[in-house]
Design a protein around this motif. Structure first.
Motif, mmCIF file in Angstrom:
data_model
loop_
_atom_site.group_PDB
_atom_site.id
_atom_site.type_symbol
_atom_site.label_atom_id
_atom_site.label_comp_id
_atom_site.label_asym_id
_atom_site.label_seq_id
_atom_site.Cartn_x
_atom_site.Cartn_y
_atom_site.Cartn_z
ATOM 1 N N TYR A 57 15.033 15.665 36.324
ATOM 2 C CA TYR A 57 14.413 16.920 35.903
ATOM 3 C C TYR A 57 15.091 18.153 36.482
ATOM 4 N N GLU A 115 12.583 7.139 31.824
ATOM 5 C CA GLU A 115 11.173 7.396 31.524
ATOM 6 C C GLU A 115 10.483 6.179 30.901
ATOM 7 N N TYR A 121 8.562 21.965 38.079
ATOM 8 C CA TYR A 121 8.069 21.404 36.816
ATOM 9 C C TYR A 121 7.530 20.002 37.067
ATOM 10 N N PRO A 130 6.730 16.534 35.448
ATOM 11 C CA PRO A 130 7.043 15.801 34.217
ATOM 12 C C PRO A 130 5.782 15.322 33.500
ATOM 13 N N TYR A 149 6.467 9.538 39.625
ATOM 14 C CA TYR A 149 7.578 10.484 39.833
ATOM 15 C C TYR A 149 8.652 9.877 40.728
ATOM 16 N N THR A 170 12.438 9.102 39.664
ATOM 17 C CA THR A 170 13.476 9.895 40.322
ATOM 18 C C THR A 170 14.396 9.027 41.172
ATOM 19 N N THR A 230 13.840 22.783 39.697
ATOM 20 C CA THR A 230 13.752 22.598 38.234
ATOM 21 C C THR A 230 14.050 23.871 37.455
ATOM 22 N N ALA A 274 17.884 16.445 28.440
ATOM 23 C CA ALA A 274 16.501 16.072 28.756
ATOM 24 C C ALA A 274 16.228 14.605 28.461
ATOM 25 N N SER A 316 17.005 21.561 29.105
ATOM 26 C CA SER A 316 16.320 20.678 30.049
ATOM 27 C C SER A 316 14.887 20.458 29.580
ATOM 28 N N GLU A 317 14.267 19.390 30.059
ATOM 29 C CA GLU A 317 12.867 19.151 29.698
ATOM 30 C C GLU A 317 12.009 20.319 30.152
ATOM 31 N N ARG A 318 12.316 20.864 31.306
ATOM 32 C CA ARG A 318 11.557 21.977 31.833
ATOM 33 C C ARG A 318 11.614 23.185 30.886
#
Ligand code: PLP
Ligand code: PLP
Lengths: 449, 513, 513, 449
Positions: free
Chosen positions: A4, A49, B110, B112, B365, B369, B457, C45, C78-80
């Protein structure tokens, strides 16, 4: 591995060069070499994910309890959560905001909390409520701290009808504050407040700062709140009542009895059982104690253009301003759960809250009568109950729980033997149908044979 | 403008408008009525299932003395108005999902969406906390593995997941300290904290039964080690530190500090609010800390929920493990998980097992990550913060203008003297520019402090836009005009009168006169 | 104001600000950059699962002649930033959940959240459309029962659920008409529609291969029956009517009309856009209609999704049933459901089984509302609309000021003559008052039309607030000043230049110069 | 029974009296008595919300197909939908808005559609895309209508490689428009466009308005688009290409081949398989045809203060203005699905779209090779495929589907015999792991024995 982080390699290089560095490592030059972690964290690499979801799904799938028809309560209840509440409470503005430090862009959370405070104050029957504490236990701890600060006495009488886990937490924290918690036993389901001399009841021999009771109590029984209030008044002590906000749909409010501080567990309003958290510590009190209120409080005010606005107020009570003299150390609280609670309470509304309590009470009566008709199943105590009750069994409670799980039911919460005697605590919510109760009772009958 | 009260033109006697959106900033700037104003007698939204349970009346179910007399007023609203009202409230609310949130010390990264979904799984959300371990093996495994991973991240031995927030973690840690010293036969009376510490630290110290002793920061913004030594004696139970500290600076003397505190028999407590800065770089355990709390709602992407819920697990070194709160999930040789309370446990600190669903979010998370990813997090967070400090050089005062970690503190002290620009004005003016404000007036040791934490982020482009906005504000102040002093004007309400709120306290709708 | 282009002060060469919220009306009124402006080379993303499938290269998998040369640019975000961007866009969008939406002919009622959840159930959402009936019995039962209930509601014999919207339903209906007449040996050439009809009706007539013949409305706003009779001959395939019609008036002569059309061998088509008005009161089948389409996204609480998806099932009388599109779910004597295509079916009108999840939503709404509830819906919808017409008497012209059904049409013709107030100005000014605008300039037979449909889910208080706002606008106009002509000013953008959009067409980001 | 109507009885009475009525019934006085429904609707009473959920849950639970590991495609694909896309696309502002008739308060939907149009135009390789049509089939129908209007010819040559259901829908609607659809057969998986005289190929003997082909086609094969374009050019016809937007991650764009109109099914981007709908009709074309574009088109413009703004444009094509002369009758389209598609496409991005196509192609190659290694399983055709393929089986395809369902797999989509010969169409998406494919192949092997 989705970390992210937006930075591309080129951007990272550009930024590094702007600050005169040539590697990411140099960012950490201030960390002495001896402390630097060689070889990185001893953790697996990140998952994609979908792989993460799959792993979470695997763990979630390994909780057979989540699929059982639930007759357990003991402070965590299986109530209906309507789609509207779920949908509103998951709006990302509520979910991803911080504590409303900038009220001009936080009127959403602030107004929702103001409404929450009003709702809790109404059902507690006292004029002010804070913006939430962690859970039922922490609300009890804070109530005791408030009473001690208000009375400058160190002893608190705590009914053994208060949730055992909450009392455990109170004991833990009393080790720091040094308060003396004196437990007052139940007789046949109702607290037997000591009448005469207090010497025998406390280690210090002091009059209590407060009495604390739960209404209905852990065994589901309707406590004699008037007796508790009388006891407290006689001794110049405050009355702290831990109430069940669902039962409040039918019962007198703690405030109407004369409670000074009202606490409770707000989970039943919109929060799933969630294996015990995050839940919601309800905290309300009389105006007399507002300046000792723990945690955040939202107040109405005006903006510079005269528009109605909301803001956190009486901030001088709080840790970031008063520091070691603060009324509490709480900072992050349970705001989202409080907002959820407000939405659910508004969805229930005046008639729905009453209806909810009524439906729980009806299911409880129906299930209780049927269970007590089983040979060997006896009431643990005889005091009247509302939405939960305790039974004594011919078989160990955890064995019954185990056997009923095989039939698709969570039978209840086994009672810890020392205090109450062996038994099972059974709760029936508005979600339980007659057919479910009948099946449960039939399975129960087999299980205790 | 408050909404129209109803005109007599129509027949409608009661209540405020329900379906009107004039408080939603997409159309207007009106006040949103409260749910109490939207209430109309007899209106309902609730709907319960058909149960076929006998319909005993309240009188038959509850002894008369216990029954509420009359009606307990809640509010009376339709589902449509409920949805309208709370949707409009969300349009009056800033959030990470709308834009950058460089609130120092809060790590507003951010969060997710993946983790939201993970925490919503019915198999997690519908488990009753008293259900036996045999029926909740997934939960126990999740919690057990999370505790283990947090220990690996912090370099500690064991952890409790019960504390529901950072402050609760602090108090838990202090009670662990107390239990440890008590067992050593000498409870001790004092805990040292730096003058730059967060307010929860001294408040927790008091609740832990200790006296707060403040140690000043030196000119470099770090603990003044000489001053610390002066304060150390065998009545000191321990010291609480944040590292990097609240100025965003790494306490480079940490090893020396640890040795000195340990030497007098004290313990070191690590306030993990700033853990994001050092993930994978160094660990509190390596620095000599004995007790560590983490704010999973900062470092591990649990969203803040407008103020909570969070999760504040506490990890400890081996010697303190026997004191941890219980019960804790432990895995047997057969792979089965069960609950176990440590031998000399201080007891429970939560009604149940902590903020379990928040813990599940953090776990997901960390799974996603991974170890390398967490190191990357720290790198990008520290890169953003250093870049921004460089970029703002010459624009704002930088009282500690040296390499910082994940955040840094600027100041408007000079701009205030020269042009009257206060930190609060920058905060309010920045809202108009489309950014949440930094933390202001903290830490207390910096005059007119702006504590800025960009997090990892936010993109370099966002960094530049934020810098440009901050620069614009400073330039405006120099140009005169005092725009910032009257900001914000583009928000749903203008600057809010905080003093009035405290002076004329209205804590509930019913308290209005 | 477009967002800041990046200043050279920083090193960031590329792109627009990502995390800035200045376009979110809670803080500002800036332009929201497109996802193409937010794009930065190399940013990603996406995240796919680990599959362990061999990692053949594109060259090994695809013949060279078919491979795209170079990079197919999509965007790089980005996803954010993705979440920030689309969340900000939602803050620039009005919706039912924010407030009232009295858009005539659109039935913008509140859509229960319950139905969203129902349509999201994995057991519905994850079913593949080719999966055999034995493995999708739940779906077939749902669709079969929905068709049955829709027939009971409309008084028809059988239904197809395939048409994905109202217009698709219309065309399906016209093709049914065509097939019927063809089977009778005479295809016919004309279809009659009233001058008040919705634009999809004539457009569908053309696509159905027919010529549109318009019948005028009489002074009372209903079909001029005499004029209709003049147009009827045996070349008329049928007539399309909305009842209540688009003026919100019930065609009282419907029985006579039906008889006349049937007499020449024509069929009656019912455009169900206004079905909300008559639920439980009367049924198209009882009125003599042969073919009926329903807009489930109007009457049955399927949310409009900013323009779709909807669902436009078509129900027919027994004699037309053999022509319906197929396959359709049918239940055997053993209770098992299977697919069956009617004997003389016109064929498929959708790739699969129609907008299935939208159908499931509508089904859940019908389950929850029930027969009595649907009648209540019509009552409250008609009550609101009549109340509002009364309330606006003397404020706006009411060209057909008599009892209406679920909607009514007002006009600013007089106000325009006297004060220059146009319908479009009322619409724009009403936005500022916190209401969506009514439908304007439709139906075409009313000058400066304001077509107002409050729906049943708006409260009496909302009705009064809406009336007061409309009144205020008329009063302002009379007072002069032309406020409305420059409205809206409180919205994310001011009045939009529609002519410019058509003149200088920019249909994509890449078409900008 | 939650009918979601706010009016209380007292309010209803008040409103009735304001309009001079005394009962709700009188509201319907305009409805002739003979038409009034006596006794109300013949429908069961409403259910409570929880009962409704339970019933919906029961129906959802009766679809075993939804739990199968999916190897079916045929125009409906089991792709990953990330949480971020799900969360954004379900925001209530997108979900509960109407068509953007008031652009000042609809910039959210309008900008999202503008971005959608840009994205579709980019992957289609032609400069303009509309704001969506109903599904792949309706997009084909509209493409044909456009071609006929543009060329004033009545015949369209349609490859039999085009999805059979789409062709069926085209035939249905051609009954109204009277267009002559001539189907051109495949040879070994690729369309065999007629070379010589056209007389033999059409009933009318006319040159075609357009040729329509699918790329890759229904059998998964890579069509020879250049041949189709050459055929069309030679005859003055337009080229209509139905493309697979996922395959576009690797393949040349239809526009780069010279397509005039590009259509397709957008379901693979963010929409679950949903038993077939709502899906998304993609429609894009060259600028030459923009004034014949069916459906809505969003354009960029300015507001009166000079700010960038979006609005639906070229509205004179549309039914509400042009009525019987409109380019199409479409009104309500699939906006929310288009917005979802835009979000998902942006989430994929440039590299993700390519990666997605690559992963599908890899899984397909892997599964295809393994299936073809089974005795009796033969390729149906030999043309190269990308992400889907057809096999001939020793057992009837629906029997194989039935048998594999018992093993937890949806084996594929059986082919309708008449056109292609009996067989099974198998698709492999990026969600399929090697282990799943291996298990599938093993089960397959048993099933065809
Ligand atoms: C440095 C520091 N310590 C402690 C805390 C307290 O944590 P919590 O809010 O989770 O109780 C915070 C939170 O803002 C903090 O920034
Ligand atoms: C009267 C009328 N007929 C037909 C339609 C077309 O329906 P749809 O938009 O579902 O295609 C509408 C839609 O607005 C309408 O109002």
């Amino acid at each position: 591995m989705p970390d992210y982080i937006p930075h591309t390699e080129a951007e990272t290089a550009e930024m590094l060069s702007f600050i005169g560095l040539s590697s990411l490592d140099e960012l950490f030059d201030a960390v002495p070499a001896a402390l630097r972690l060689a070889g990185g964290l001893d953790l697996p690499g990140g998952l994609s994910e979908p792989d993460t979801s799959a792993e979470m799904g695997r763990l979630a799938g390994a909780n057979a309890a989540a699929d059982l028809i639930c007759f357990a309560g003991a402070g965590a209840y299986d109530h209906e959560i309507p789609a509207a509440v779920r949908s509103l409470a998951s709006r990302s503005e509520f979910v991803t905001a911080y504590t409303p430090y900038q009220p001009e862009v936080a009127q959403g959370v602030l107004q929702a909390l103001f409404e929450y405070q009003t709702l809790i104050s109404r059902i507690a029957g006292v004029p002010v409520a804070n913006a939430s504490l962690y859970d039922g236990a922490s609300a009890c701890v804070e109530a005791v701290n408030l009473a001690v600060a208000a009375t400058r006495r160190e002893t608190v009488w705590v009914s053994q009808g208060v949730h055992p886990n909450w009392r455990a937490v109170m004991r833990t924290f009393a080790a720091g504050t040094g308060h003396d918690l004196v437990e007052i036993p139940l007789i046949d389901g109702v607290t037997a407040w000591p009448g005469g001399d207090i010497g025998a009841n406390t280690t210090s021999g002091e009059e209590p700062a407060a009495v604390l009771l739960q209404y209905p109590n852990y065994l589901g029984c309707l406590e004699d709140v008037e007796a508790a209030v009388a006891t407290a008044r006689r001794r110049g002590a405050l009355v702290l009542v831990a109430f069940d906000p669902v039962a409040a749909g039918l019962l007198r409010t703690p405030g109407s009895y004369g409670a000074d501080v009202v606490v409770g567990e707000g989970q039943p309003f919109g929060t799933p059982m969630s294996f015990g958290g995050p839940y919601l510590g309800l905290f309300a009190c009389t105006m007399e104690h507002v300046r000792r209120l723990p945690g955040r409080l939202v107040g109405e005010t005006l903006d510079t253009e005269g528009r109605r606005a909301y803001v956190t107020t009486l901030r001088t009570r709080e840790q970031d301003i008063r520091r070691e003299k603060a009324s509490s150390n709480v900072c992050t609280n349970q705001t989202l759960i409080a907002v959820t609670c407000a939405i659910q309470l508004a969805w229930l509304g005046t008639s729905g809250l009453r209806e909810l309590a009524l439906r729980c009470a009806r299911g409880t009566r129906y299930a209780r009568e049927a269970l007590l008709a089983i040979d060997g199943v006896e009431p643990l105590v005889s005091a009247p109950v509302l939405r939960e009750f305790a039974v004594r069994l011919p078989v160990a409670a955890d064995v019954v729980v185990e056997r009923l799980a095989e039939e698709g039911f969570l039978a209840g919460a086994p009672l810890a033997g020392e205090e109450y005697g062996d038994g099972l605590l059974v709760a029936v919510t508005e979600r339980r149908t007659r057919a479910q109760i009948d099946d449960y009772v039939a399975a129960f009958e087999k299980a205790v044979r | 403008m408050t909404p129209d009260t109803l005109r007599p033109g129509g027949p409608i006697a009661h209540g405020a408008p329900g379906g009107r959106a004039s408080s939603a900033p997409v159309v207007g700037r009106d006040t949103e009525p409260t749910i109490f104003e939207l209430s109309a007698p007899g209106r309902t939204a609730w709907s319960f299932r058909t149960t076929e349970v006998p319909e005993w009346s309240a009188d038959e179910l509850v002894p008369a003395a216990h029954l509420h007399e009359g009606e307990l007023g809640v509010t009376e609203i339709s589902e449509r108005d409920l949805v309208g009202h709370f949707t409009r409230l969300t349009h009056r609310q800033y959030s990470v999902d709308l834009g950058a949130y460089p609130l120092g010390s809060c790590t507003m990264k951010y969060n997710p969406k993946l983790c939201d979904e993970a925490a919503g799984l019915p198999g997690l959300a519908n488990a009753h906390p008293t259900a036996p371990a045999a029926l909740t093996q997934g939960w126990l495994a999740l919690l057990g593995d999370l505790a283990d991973r947090l220990c690996r991240i912090t370099g500690m031995h064991s952890a409790t997941l019960q504390p529901p927030a950072g402050a609760a973690g602090e108090l838990t840690g202090l009670l662990l300290m107390r239990a440890w010293h008590a067992d050593k036969g000498r409870p001790r009376t004092k805990v040292i904290i730096p003058d730059s510490a967060h307010g929860t630290n001294p408040a927790s110290v008091t609740l832990g039964g200790y006296e707060t002793i403040t140690v000043p920061s030196d000119a470099r913004g770090c603990v003044d080690v000489a001053a610390l030594r002066e304060r150390l004696d065998d009545d000191v139970a321990g010291i609480m530190l944040t590292n990097p500290n609240t100025l965003g600076l790494f306490e480079e003397d940490i090893a020396e500090i640890a040795a000195a505190v340990h030497e007098v028999g004290g313990l070191l407590y690590y306030d993990g609010a700033n853990l994001n800065a050092i993930l994978g770089v160094t660990r509190p355990g390596d620095m000599g800390f004995d007790i560590v709390h983490m704010n999973l709602h900062k470092t591990f992407a649990v969203p803040h929920g407008g103020g909570g819920p969070g999760a504040g697990p506490v990890a400890v070194s081996e010697r303190l493990a026997p004191y941890l709160p219980g019960p804790r999930p432990v895995q047997g040789a057969d792979g089965q998980w069960s609950w176990e309370t440590p031998e000399r446990s201080i007891g429970r600190v939560h009604s149940w097992h902590g903020n379990a669903l928040a813990l599940a979010r953090a776990y997901s998370y960390i799974l996603a990550t991974g170890g390398d990813g967490l190191a990357h997090v720290a790198q990008a967070a520290v890169l953003n913060a250093n870049w921004l400090r460089h970029r703002l050089r010459g624009v704002y005062d930088l009282p500690y203008d040296r390499p910082n970690m994940h955040e840094f503190v600027a100041s408007t002290a000079g701009l205030k003297r020269r042009h009257g620009l206060k930190a609060v004005d920058v905060a309010k003016r920045l809202l108009e520019e489309g950014f949440h404000a930094p933390t202001v007036y903290f830490p207390l040791i910096v005059e007119e402090a702006l504590m800025i934490e960009p997090t990892e982020t936010e993109s370099p482009q966002t960094m530049e836009a934020l810098a440009a906005a901050l620069e614009r504000i400073a330039v405006e102040a120099a140009d005169g005009g005092g725009v910032a002093a009257t900001a914000p004007r583009s928000t749903p309400v203008a600057r809010v009168d905080e003093a009035r709120a405290a002076r004329r306290l209205i804590p509930t709708w019913d308290a209005r006169d």
